[in-house]
Write an enzyme that holds these catalytic residues in place. Structure first.
Site: not given
Ligand code: BES
Ligand code: MN
Ligand code: ZN
Length: 499
Positions: A277, A351
């Site tokens: 990230k 997931r």
């Molecule tokens: N934990 C994150 C989602 C999240 C984002 C929770 C902001 C709380 C606040 C999740 O694991 C993630 O990174 N999701 C990605 C999915 C994408 C890579 C398909 C996302 O939401 O960008």
């Molecule tokens: Mn994630």
């Protein structure tokens, strides 16, 4: 833990130094209980109201300092006049709002009676719950409290005077069980990731045993034997071991009734892994176990109030980190269900955890219904913001029950669609599915992925990425980690599943 507000039900004396709370409507007349004990305060309230334009509306208050004729050093008058919609007073919110108006006081006495008419014991208990939810603080890592931050002064002790004190005390036991559950969930979300890693999280769940919850923790070796390669793949880049923790509360009259299963995503820190990230805001990913925290808080609440229901909670606990041994984009893994998954983004890790946790709970317990909670997608925040969670379900009745529990508890859900057109987006060239479907409909394709691991059982998935943490402060929550979902699911159990 700091920040648990003390609330008792008893008789009032409003001694020197205390703050006395009274409620009025538009007519500025306090309740009979106030007049009987403290004399006619109406002229004083009228004069102060006039000077500050106070009209008795809800969510407004009047702070009268050194009130003439009272020993108390403050008389805090809180408005409860009906609004335009004539909606009944929400006593949990009223408690939270009142707490916010008495900061600085050491002892607060609340004359809990409607200006005209009555408020019963359950209203008083709700009010007390609101005080506790509002008063929660997470300041265990602050070493310089009082000097630096006015707001961190000790919370007051509350005494609630009610003519239904016996009923109020009884009702408050259940409310405080729920408050403890919310406080526990908030603590887990607020803890830093160097302190709360999977093994430590699992250890904290053990504390539920003293309430009669059966807790079982699987280590990596045990999960490996069961074939939980999707969950284990996420933890592979972390120096911390993963865990899968099961909590059982069998409170129903028949221990043989199939349980309701509640499954939580417990990513103790989500760096994104190899698909790392951006730095900005990454610290918030300590809260990526908000779904799991809710499951633990719920089980605490249900056991502490001896709910007549059989529930099994399962949390998948991992840390998602980049490393030489970490999961890669392009990898194909076999989940416990046997279905294969092509990894296209290691940041879509939640997931994978849910896939094996859901399969495990179905194989082991054949539940009547399954609800999973997960901080699954940023896209749900784009869609719904931070106050309402996204609901996905294969069952209209379960979805409606959750929506109703949301309205009743104030922890609201909004149903999102599922369908073949979305499901198609996660088909893979090389495996049974891939772990993301791209940007469009990101929360929905995530839910479709999760659904591929659910058989015929009624199932609901709640995406709590927006609500579990970082919501705006409210009357009943000033904490970053909100404990969202504990009150929703507690309500669902009480209304739809308890004997
Ligand atoms: N934990 C994150 C989602 C999240 C984002 C929770 C902001 C709380 C606040 C999740 O694991 C993630 O990174 N999701 C990605 C999915 C994408 C890579 C398909 C996302 O939401 O960008
Ligand atoms: Mn994630
Ligand atoms: Zn995540």
């Amino acid at each position: 833990m700091s920040g648990v507000v003390k609330v008792a039900f008893g008789s009032l004396s409003a001694p020197k130094g205390s703050a006395l709370v009274a409620f009025v409507g538009a007519d500025m007349k306090p309740a009979p209980m106030v007049t009987a004990q403290f004399g006619d305060l109406e002229p004083l309230i009228r004069a102060a109201a006039k000077a500050s334009n106070f009209r008795g509306a809800q969510r407004t208050a009047l702070d009268i300092l050194a009130p003439a004729g009272l020993d108390a050093s403050r008389l805090v008058v809180v408005g409860v006049a009906p609004g335009k919609d004539n909606a009944p007073v929400d006593f949990i919110t009223l408690g939270g709002f009142t707490f916010g108006k008495v900061t600085g006081a050491k002892r607060v006495e609340v004359a809990f009676e409607a200006p005209a008419g009555t408020w019963d014991g359950s209203a008083a208990a709700d009010f007390a719950l609101g005080l506790r939810l509002r008063g929660y603080r997470f300041d265990k890592y602050k070493t310089r409290k009082k000097e630096v931050d006015d707001d961190s002064s000790e919370a007051p002790n509350f005494v609630i005077g009610s003519s239904h004190a016996v009923a109020a005390r009884a009702a408050a036991q259940d409310r405080f069980a729920v408050a403890e559950g919310v406080e526990l969930a908030r603590n887990l979300v607020n803890e830093p990731p160097n302190v709360l890693f999977p093994v430590e999280f699992a250890d904290r769940v053990k504390s539920l045993e003293k309430l009669g919850v059966e807790v079982e923790s699987l280590d990596e070796k045990a999960m490996g034997k069961l074939g939980m390669n999707a969950l284990l793949a996420v933890g592979r880049g972390s120096a911390r071991e993963s865990r899968l923790v099961t909590m059982r509360w069998n409170g129903a009259r028949s221990k043989r009734t199939k349980p309701i299963a509640i499954v939580g995503k417990g990513v103790c820190f989500d760096s994104g892994g190899i698909s790392i990230k951006p730095s900005a805001g990454m610290e918030d990913m300590k809260g990526d176990m908000g779904g799991a925290a809710c499951v633990v808080g719920l089980l605490h609440a249900l056991a502490a109030r001896k709910a007549k229901v059989n529930v099994v909670g399962v949390v998948g606990l991992v840390e998602n980190m980049p490393d030489g041994d970490a999961l890669r984009p392009g990898d194909i893994i076999a989940s416990m269900s046997g279905q294969t998954i092509e990894i296209v983004n290691t940041d879509a890790e939640g997931r994978l955890v849910l896939a094996d946790a859901l399969w495990y709970v179905q194989e082991t317990f054949s539940p009547r219904a399954i609800i999973d909670l997960a901080t699954l997608t940023g896209a749900i925040i784009v869609a719904l913001g931070n106050d309402v969670a996204g609901l996905f379900s294969n069952n209209d009745e379960l979805a409606q029950r959750l929506a109703a529990a949301g309205e009743a508890s104030g922890e609201k859900v909004w149903r999102m669609p599922l369908g073949a057109a979305y499901d198609k987006l996660i088909d893979s060239k090389f495996a049974d599915m891939k772990n993301t479907g791209g940007r469009s409909g990101g929360s929905i394709t995530a839910a479709q992925f999760v659904q591929r691991f659910v058989k015929e059982t009624p199932w609901a998935h709640i995406d709590v990425a927006g609500t579990a943490m970082g919501s705006q402060s409210s009357d009943i929550n000033q904490s970053w980690g909100s404990g969202w979902g504990v009150r929703l699911l507690n309500r669902l159990m009480a209304d739809s599943y308890e004997d």
